[in-house]
Scaffold this motif. Sequence first.
Motif, PDB file in Angstrom:
ATOM      1  N   VAL A  27       0.813  -1.401  -0.167  1.00 35.00           N
ATOM      2  CA  VAL A  27      -0.036   0.062   0.127  1.00 35.00           C
ATOM      3  C   VAL A  27       0.863   1.195   0.122  1.00 35.00           C
ATOM      4  O   VAL A  27       0.375   2.267  -0.136  1.00 35.00           O
ATOM      5  N   GLU A  28       2.137   0.954   0.380  1.00 34.73           N
ATOM      6  CA  GLU A  28       3.059   2.191   0.400  1.00 34.73           C
ATOM      7  C   GLU A  28       4.428   1.629  -0.057  1.00 34.73           C
ATOM      8  O   GLU A  28       4.973   0.754   0.811  1.00 34.73           O
ATOM      9  N   ILE A  29       5.063   2.241  -0.833  1.00 38.59           N
ATOM     10  CA  ILE A  29       6.771   1.942  -1.204  1.00 38.59           C
ATOM     11  C   ILE A  29       7.323   3.263  -1.374  1.00 38.59           C
ATOM     12  O   ILE A  29       7.247   4.311  -1.675  1.00 38.59           O
ATOM     13  N   SER A  40       8.855   8.038  -3.421  1.00 39.69           N
ATOM     14  CA  SER A  40       7.603   7.092  -2.591  1.00 39.69           C
ATOM     15  C   SER A  40       6.129   7.288  -3.177  1.00 39.69           C
ATOM     16  O   SER A  40       6.252   8.441  -3.895  1.00 39.69           O
ATOM     17  N   THR A  41       5.458   6.148  -3.028  1.00 45.82           N
ATOM     18  CA  THR A  41       4.152   6.252  -3.702  1.00 45.82           C
ATOM     19  C   THR A  41       3.433   5.507  -2.760  1.00 45.82           C
ATOM     20  O   THR A  41       3.578   4.397  -2.098  1.00 45.82           O
ATOM     21  N   LEU A  79       7.854   3.673  -9.772  1.00 43.43           N
ATOM     22  CA  LEU A  79       8.989   3.047  -8.950  1.00 43.43           C
ATOM     23  C   LEU A  79      10.077   2.353  -9.854  1.00 43.43           C
ATOM     24  O   LEU A  79      11.133   2.797  -9.637  1.00 43.43           O
ATOM     25  N   LEU A  80       9.737   1.532 -10.825  1.00 41.69           N
ATOM     26  CA  LEU A  80      10.528   0.842 -11.723  1.00 41.69           C
ATOM     27  C   LEU A  80      11.477   1.809 -12.384  1.00 41.69           C
ATOM     28  O   LEU A  80      12.593   1.749 -12.639  1.00 41.69           O
ATOM     29  N   LYS A  81      10.801   2.776 -12.774  1.00 40.48           N
ATOM     30  CA  LYS A  81      11.465   4.072 -13.655  1.00 40.48           C
ATOM     31  C   LYS A  81      12.560   4.501 -12.832  1.00 40.48           C
ATOM     32  O   LYS A  81      13.496   4.920 -13.243  1.00 40.48           O
ATOM     33  N   PHE A  82      12.151   5.035 -11.620  1.00 39.30           N
ATOM     34  CA  PHE A  82      12.966   5.612 -10.643  1.00 39.30           C
ATOM     35  C   PHE A  82      14.194   4.741 -10.485  1.00 39.30           C
ATOM     36  O   PHE A  82      15.298   5.271 -10.471  1.00 39.30           O
ATOM     37  N   ILE A  83      14.047   3.447 -10.185  1.00 40.89           N
ATOM     38  CA  ILE A  83      15.211   2.458  -9.769  1.00 40.89           C
ATOM     39  C   ILE A  83      15.963   2.404 -11.035  1.00 40.89           C
ATOM     40  O   ILE A  83      17.310   2.472 -11.122  1.00 40.89           O
ATOM     41  N   ALA A 168       6.805   4.785   5.033  1.00 42.68           N
ATOM     42  CA  ALA A 168       7.996   4.233   4.235  1.00 42.68           C
ATOM     43  C   ALA A 168       9.248   5.218   4.037  1.00 42.68           C
ATOM     44  O   ALA A 168      10.310   4.725   4.210  1.00 42.68           O
ATOM     45  N   ASP A 169       9.090   6.397   3.572  1.00 43.90           N
ATOM     46  CA  ASP A 169       9.981   7.255   3.445  1.00 43.90           C
ATOM     47  C   ASP A 169      10.798   7.672   4.616  1.00 43.90           C
ATOM     48  O   ASP A 169      11.928   7.373   4.496  1.00 43.90           O
TER      49      ASP A 169
END
Length: 186
Positions: A27-29, A40-41, A79-83, A168-169
């Motif tokens: 629910v949050e990463i 974070s999202t 998230l994948l784009k950021f990484i 999470a952040d």
Amino acid sequence: GASKVDRVVLFLDINTSGDNHKVDCPVEIAVALDREDRFSTLLAHTVDPSDAAVRKHGLSADRLRELNAPTPKEGLSRLLKFISERAPDENVLFVGHENLCSKAVPILVKALRECKLPTTLFERSTYLEVAGALPNEVVGDKERLDLSRNDLYEALTKERVPAGVSCADYSNFANLVVLACSLETM
């Protein structure tokens, strides 16, 4: 950033709807390269968060709707784009708290599969769980073998864990502090 182990070190924290990797969802990463470079999202839930999970992170089904959490596919794609922008060769060391490998990452990988997004990054990466990585001498008390990340934070900094660490952040920041303090004392 870039490290001596020739990997990109990223701090990773995931709040989930519960602890069962077969049914629960993220629910949050949050992912952080350092204090400034972080992502974070929230993610719209596919499973209602359990009462225990909501007590831990405060993200109930209603709260996620109120906050307009993006769809899992949208949030996970970002998230994948950021990484991938920071680790194009996917050579990553993810650093997180004590349940990173046993619970959080399997739940994340399941969510990626459900969204038909690639999972290889998380399947090939190396992981370091902050609490499990430290020799007991670091904290100076041989009796306390099972310290959580929050216990370590307080023992190493002599300060209370910051408010909001369930986010999470913020959790990534606490992991960073614990790792840095423990390396200084080794």
